[in-house]
Design a protein around this motif. Structure first.
Motif, PDB file in Angstrom:
ATOM      1  N   ILE A 137      38.985  18.563 -33.690  1.00 48.58           N
ATOM      2  CA  ILE A 137      39.045  17.276 -34.374  1.00 48.58           C
ATOM      3  C   ILE A 137      39.725  17.470 -35.716  1.00 48.58           C
ATOM      4  CG2 ILE A 137      37.697  15.392 -35.361  1.00 48.58           C
ATOM      5  CD1 ILE A 137      35.530  16.050 -33.282  1.00 48.58           C
ATOM      6  N   ASP A 138      40.804  16.732 -35.939  1.00 50.77           N
ATOM      7  CA  ASP A 138      41.586  16.855 -37.167  1.00 50.77           C
ATOM      8  C   ASP A 138      40.912  16.074 -38.281  1.00 50.77           C
ATOM      9  OD1 ASP A 138      43.452  17.091 -39.128  1.00 50.77           O
ATOM     10  OD2 ASP A 138      44.968  15.835 -38.168  1.00 50.77           O
ATOM     11  N   ARG A 139      40.416  16.770 -39.294  1.00 50.05           N
ATOM     12  CA  ARG A 139      39.766  16.129 -40.437  1.00 50.05           C
ATOM     13  C   ARG A 139      40.730  15.979 -41.605  1.00 50.05           C
ATOM     14  NH1 ARG A 139      35.360  13.960 -38.045  1.00 50.05           N
ATOM     15  NH2 ARG A 139      34.012  15.536 -37.106  1.00 50.05           N
ATOM     16  N   GLY A 140      42.015  15.963 -41.315  1.00 53.90           N
ATOM     17  CA  GLY A 140      42.994  15.826 -42.375  1.00 53.90           C
ATOM     18  C   GLY A 140      42.976  14.440 -42.974  1.00 53.90           C
ATOM     19  N   PRO A 141      43.931  14.146 -43.855  1.00 53.89           N
ATOM     20  CA  PRO A 141      43.978  12.831 -44.496  1.00 53.89           C
ATOM     21  C   PRO A 141      44.106  11.722 -43.455  1.00 53.89           C
ATOM     22  CG  PRO A 141      45.495  14.375 -45.535  1.00 53.89           C
ATOM     23  CD  PRO A 141      45.012  15.031 -44.286  1.00 53.89           C
ATOM     24  N   PRO A 142      43.646  10.515 -43.795  1.00 53.81           N
ATOM     25  CA  PRO A 142      43.804   9.402 -42.861  1.00 53.81           C
ATOM     26  C   PRO A 142      45.274   9.204 -42.506  1.00 53.81           C
ATOM     27  CG  PRO A 142      42.342   8.794 -44.659  1.00 53.81           C
ATOM     28  CD  PRO A 142      42.928  10.122 -45.020  1.00 53.81           C
ATOM     29  N   PRO A 143      45.557   8.826 -41.267  1.00 55.07           N
ATOM     30  CA  PRO A 143      46.952   8.655 -40.858  1.00 55.07           C
ATOM     31  C   PRO A 143      47.621   7.500 -41.590  1.00 55.07           C
ATOM     32  CG  PRO A 143      45.472   7.753 -39.207  1.00 55.07           C
ATOM     33  CD  PRO A 143      44.611   8.461 -40.206  1.00 55.07           C
ATOM     34  N   LEU A 357      34.545  12.457 -31.842  1.00 55.55           N
ATOM     35  CA  LEU A 357      35.606  11.902 -31.022  1.00 55.55           C
ATOM     36  C   LEU A 357      36.938  11.816 -31.740  1.00 55.55           C
ATOM     37  CD1 LEU A 357      33.577   8.942 -29.470  1.00 55.55           C
ATOM     38  CD2 LEU A 357      33.690  11.323 -28.718  1.00 55.55           C
ATOM     39  N   ASP A 358      36.905  11.660 -33.056  1.00 60.80           N
ATOM     40  CA  ASP A 358      38.147  11.518 -33.810  1.00 60.80           C
ATOM     41  C   ASP A 358      37.915  12.030 -35.229  1.00 60.80           C
ATOM     42  OD1 ASP A 358      36.724   9.400 -35.056  1.00 60.80           O
ATOM     43  OD2 ASP A 358      37.493   7.988 -33.578  1.00 60.80           O
ATOM     44  N   ARG A 359      38.794  11.696 -36.149  1.00 57.42           N
ATOM     45  CA  ARG A 359      38.798  12.311 -37.467  1.00 57.42           C
ATOM     46  C   ARG A 359      37.830  11.671 -38.453  1.00 57.42           C
ATOM     47  NH1 ARG A 359      39.927   9.852 -41.286  1.00 57.42           N
ATOM     48  NH2 ARG A 359      40.391  11.692 -42.537  1.00 57.42           N
ATOM     49  N   TRP A 360      37.199  10.554 -38.140  1.00 56.33           N
ATOM     50  CA  TRP A 360      36.436   9.807 -39.143  1.00 56.33           C
ATOM     51  C   TRP A 360      35.118  10.490 -39.487  1.00 56.33           C
ATOM     52  CZ3 TRP A 360      39.567   6.796 -41.451  1.00 56.33           C
ATOM     53  CH2 TRP A 360      40.631   6.229 -40.747  1.00 56.33           C
ATOM     54  N   SER A 361      34.788  10.434 -40.767  1.00 51.44           N
ATOM     55  CA  SER A 361      33.590  11.113 -41.283  1.00 51.44           C
ATOM     56  C   SER A 361      32.541  10.094 -41.708  1.00 51.44           C
ATOM     57  CB  SER A 361      33.965  11.979 -42.490  1.00 51.44           C
ATOM     58  OG  SER A 361      34.373  11.164 -43.582  1.00 51.44           O
ATOM     59  N   PRO A 397      44.030   4.762 -47.370  1.00 50.15           N
ATOM     60  CA  PRO A 397      44.435   4.722 -48.775  1.00 50.15           C
ATOM     61  C   PRO A 397      45.916   4.460 -48.989  1.00 50.15           C
ATOM     62  CG  PRO A 397      43.894   6.966 -48.085  1.00 50.15           C
ATOM     63  CD  PRO A 397      43.462   6.068 -46.989  1.00 50.15           C
ATOM     64  N   ASP A 398      46.768   4.697 -47.964  1.00 54.35           N
ATOM     65  CA  ASP A 398      48.187   4.415 -48.179  1.00 54.35           C
ATOM     66  C   ASP A 398      48.464   2.911 -48.245  1.00 54.35           C
ATOM     67  OD1 ASP A 398      47.658   4.121 -45.437  1.00 54.35           O
ATOM     68  OD2 ASP A 398      49.738   4.514 -44.893  1.00 54.35           O
TER      69      ASP A 398
END
Length: 644
Positions: A137-143, A357-361, A397-398
Motif C-alpha cells: 500500500i503506497d502511503r505517499g502523498p495524495p495523488p 485497501l488503498d493509501r488513505w490513513s 492538498p493540490d
C-alpha cells in the motif's frame, strides 16, 4: 461387555473414517493458466485478506506481507513462499487449508480464500513472484487530481465518438451498426424518464424522417423536467440515502426528498447541488454537540423551507436513543459519504485504522471529519481512543486546503468550494463515471468508488469531465453527449464471464430497476403514480431497491431465487396487476387488447403466434383475472425486463 467383541468393529470404523478423511482432505487448486499481473490480480488479495495481520503496523508470527523482501524473509514459520514453487510455499498451504491444525488456516477470520484467488497466488509465485510496487500500500502523498486535457483525434463526428474510434482501432474491435429506431427509442425513454414510450410516441418517432431525429428525441425527453425528475430521483436517493420514511427502528434520518426533487426539476447545476449538500443552509438541522443536545419536539418545516433543506445528508444516521459518538459521529459519517459519492474515495476502512485497501490513513479521514467539528474529534482506533486530534484538512492538498483556525462555518464553506473547484478534476470525473455506468452498464473506472483505479479509456473520462465543467456543470448536457453518441446506440452485449481485461464493445444488457419495472406496469393505468413516492414494499425490496441506511452507488442487478419466487407468486405483484384498469385493457376485442398490451409493454406488435396464444389465454369473454394473467406473462418476458 467383552472388549474383544467390538474392538474389531471399532478399528474398522476408525480405518474407514481415516480413509474418508483423507479423501475429503483439501486439495491444492491448480494455478491459473495465464500471465498474472501483480497490481491487478495479486495486490488486491494481499491487501484485502492479509495486510490486517501481516502489514507494517502489525506482523503476527513476525511475518510481513507488505513487500517482497519481507515476504521472502518470512516469520517464525519461515519464508512465505518459494519463488517458482507454489506447491512448496507455506503461504499457499495455509490459504488452501493444507495444514496440520485448523488454527493454522489463513486467514483466521472471515471467509476462506476462493479457489480462483488461490489459483492466482499459485500462478504468481510460479511465474517468479514479480512485485511491481515498492510496498503493498503506497502511503505517499495524495495523488494529483488536476484536470487533464486529452487530445481528441481529428475526423468527423462528436469528440466522444472520435475518441472511441481510436480506441476500437487500438483494440482491434470492429463496431457493428447502431440499433434500430424502435430499440433506441425504448432504451432512451427508460434511461431518461424511466418509462417505455407510449404507442403514439413511438409511432411519431418511427414516422419521423429527419436525419437528426434521435438527437431531437433525446433533447425532448431531457426537457421533460417532471418525468426526468421522477426517474432520476431514485438514482440520487440511493447515493444520498434518502427516501426511506419508516425504518422500523429507533434510527432517525432527516429526509432531503423535497430539496432533491426540486433540484432535479429545476436542473440545478451539479456544483451548486453538491455545495448545498456539503454546506447546507439550515444549520439548525445539523446535530449539535452532545452537551447542547435538546430533544424537545420541533415544528415541521414549511414546504418552502424544505426545498432549501439539504442538511439531512451530512447529518446522517442518528441512532435515536443515543448520540452517535466515536467513529459513528455524524461528522465522520458525513465525510465518509461525501468522499465516496462525490470523490470516489472510500474512507470507511481508514476510519478505524490506516486503510488496508488503498493509501488513505486515519489521520486524513479524521482531519477531514474535523472540518465539521466545533471541537476537534479524537481519533478512535477500533473504538479505542488514540489521544490524537488531527487538524482539519482536505484530502487533496493540490486543490487547496481549509483554514484550520477558522470557525467551523467558514471551514464548511471552504470545503464546499474545494470539493467543487474546477481544479478538482476528481469531482467531475467521479460524476461522469457514475452517469456512464447508469447508461451503459459498466463504468469507465471500476470499482466505481475507487477513482484512483485506471480507466479503460482515460481520454474519454477526462474529455467528459472537462466538458461537464465547460457546460457549467449541467448534468443534462453530459447526458445528452452520452445518449446521442454512437457508443450508446451500439447493440447491447452480455457482460463477460471471464477475468480477461475489459474491452468496451457496446452497452451491457441491463435489467430494469425495481422502480422502472413497477412504473412500466403501472403506466397501463389511467393515472399512474410513480412508485418512488411510496415508502417501499416487498416487491421493490426484492427487485433491488436498497433500504438506504447506507450509501449505495450501484445496485446489485443479478437475478436471484428470491426474485423468481416473488415474481412467481408474490402478493405485491399480484395486487399491482389486479389494479391495472386503464383503457389499454378495456378492449372487448381480444386482438385489439393483445396488440395494445404489446405496444405499451414491449414497444412492438405481437407476432401471429403470440397473438393467437394470448387471445386463447383471454378466452371468448376476457375477465379481470385473464387480463391480469396476460400482463403477468408479458412482465415475465426477458424482453420486458431487460434493456438491450
Amino acid at each position: 461387555m467383552n472388549i474383544r467383541t467390538w474392538l474389531p468393529a471399532l478399528l474398522a470404523l476408525s480405518l474407514t473414517a481415516g480413509v474418508a478423511s483423507a479423501a475429503d482432505a483439501p486439495k491444492l487448486p491448480a494455478a491459473v493458466q495465464r500471465t498474472v499481473d501483480f497490481n491487478r490480480d495479486v495486490r488486491p488479495i494481499l491487501a484485502h485478506r492479509c495486510a490486517e495481520c501481516h502489514g507494517a503496523e502489525k506482523a503476527k508470527g513476525l511475518l510481513r506481507l507488505d513487500s517482497r523482501e519481507a515476504a521472502l524473509k518470512g516469520g517464525r514459520g519461515g519464508p512465505a513462499f518459494v519463488v517458482g514453487k507454489s506447491a512448496d510455499s507455506e503461504l499457499i498451504r495455509r490459504v488452501a487449508g493444507i495444514v496440520e491444525a485448523p488454527e493454522h488456516v489463513m486467514p483466521p477470520k472471515g471467509a476462506p480464500l476462493k479457489t480462483e484467488e488461490i489459483a492466482i497466488l499459485r500462478a504468481w509465485i510460479d511465474q517468479g513472484a514479480k512485485w511491481t510496487a515498492a510496498a503493498l500500500i503506497d502511503r505517499g502523498p495524495p495523488p494529483s487530481v488536476a484536470p487533464r486535457q486529452p487530445v481528441v483525434p481529428p475526423g468527423e463526428g462528436a469528440p466522444l465518438d472520435r475518441i472511441l474510434a481510436a480506441y476500437f482501432t487500438q483494440q482491434g474491435v470492429v463496431p457493428p451498426a447502431v440499433v434500430s429506431d424502435a430499440v433506441f427509442a425504448r432504451r432512451v425513454y427508460f434511461d431518461v424518464v424511466g418509462l417505455p414510450p407510449t404507442p403514439p410516441e413511438l409511432a411519431a418517432f418511427l414516422a419521423d424522417r429527419a436525419a437528426d431525429k434521435r438527437e431531437q428525441l433525446v433533447a425532448k425527453l431531457l426537457a421533460d423536467n417532471r418525468r426526468y425528475a421522477d426517474h432520476w430521483i431514485t438514482f440520487w436517493q440511493d447515493h444520498l440515502r434518502d427516501g426511506k420514511k419508516d425504518l422500523g427502528t429507533t434510527d432517525v434520518f432527516s429526509p432531503i426528498t423535497d430539496w432533491l426533487e426540486h433540484s432535479l426539476v429545476e436542473n440545478k447545476p451539479f456544483d451548486r447541488f453538491v455545495r448545498e449538500l456539503v454546506d447546507p443552509a439550515d444549520n439548525a438541522k445539523l446535530p449539535p454537540p452532545p452537551s447542547e443536545r435538546d430533544d424537545a419536539p420541533r415544528a415541521a418545516p414549511s414546504a418552502a423551507k424544505r426545498i432549501n433543506d439539504a442538511a439531512g445528508f451530512i447529518a446522517g444516521l442518528q441512532a435515536g436513543l443515543e448520540v452517535p459518538r466515536g467513529d459513528q459521529a455524524w461528522q465522520v459519517q458525513a465525510v465518509q459519504n461525501l468522499s465516496q459519492v462525490f470523490l470516489g474515495v472510500q474512507l470507511k476502512c481508514a476510519t478505524c485504522h490506516d486503510s488496508f485497501l488503498d493509501r488513505w490513513s486515519m489521520a486524513e479521514t479524521w482531519g477531514m471529519a474535523n472540518i465539521y467539528a466545533d471541537q476537534p474529534l479524537e481519533m478512535m482506533r477500533c473504538e479505542v481512543p488514540t489521544g490524537k486530534k488531527p487538524a482539519p484538512r482536505f484530502l487533496f492538498p493540490d486543490v487547496g486546503n481549509v483554514d484550520a483556525a477558522a470557525p467551523v462555518k467558514e471551514r464548511r464553506a471552504q470545503l464546499a468550494q474545494l470539493m467543487t473547484s474546477s481544479k478538482n478534476g476528481r469531482f467531475a470525473r467521479t460524476v461522469v463515471n457514475r452517469l456512464w455506468v447508469r447508461l451503459l452498464g459498466r463504468g469507465l473506472v471500476e470499482p466505481l468508488d475507487d477513482m484512483s483505479a485506471a480507466a479503460w479509456n482515460t481520454d474519454l473520462l477526462d474529455w467528459l469531465a472537462n466538458d461537464l465543467v465547460a457546460q457549467q456543470y449541467d448534468l443534462k448536457k453530459t447526458l445528452y453527449r452520452i445518449l446521442t453518441s454512437r457508443a450508446y446506440q451500439l447493440p447491447a452485449v452480455e457482460a463477460a464471464q471471464d477475468d480477461a481485461p475489459y474491452v468496451f464493445r457496446g452497452p451491457l444488457v441491463r435489467r430494469l430497476s425495481a422502480e422502472q419495472f413497477v412504473d412500466a406496469l403501472s403506466a397501463l393505468s389511467d393515472k399512474p403514480e410513480r412508485i418512488w413516492r411510496e415508502n417501499g414494499n416487498r416487491l421493490l425490496d426484492v427487485l433491488g431497491r436498497p433500504d438506504r441506511r447506507t450509501v449505495v452507488t450501484h445496485r446489485e442487478c443479478r437475478p436471484s431465487p428470491l426474485q423468481a419466487l416473488e415474481l412467481l407468486n408474490g402478493a405485491e405483484l399480484h395486487g399491482l396487476l389486479s389494479q391495472v384498469r386503464g383503457p389499454v385493457l378495456q378492449h372487448e376485442d381480444n386482438a385489439a387488447l393483445v396488440r395494445q398490451v404489446f405496444q405499451h409493454a414491449l414497444s412492438r406488435e405481437p407476432t401471429e403466434k403470440e397473438a393467437r396464444t394470448c387471445a386463447a389465454l383471454l378466452g371468448s369473454s376476457p375477465t379481470a383475472a385473464s387480463r391480469s394473467d396476460l400482463l403477468w406473462i408479458i412482465a415475465m418476458l426477458p424482453e420486458f425486463q431487460l434493456l438491450r
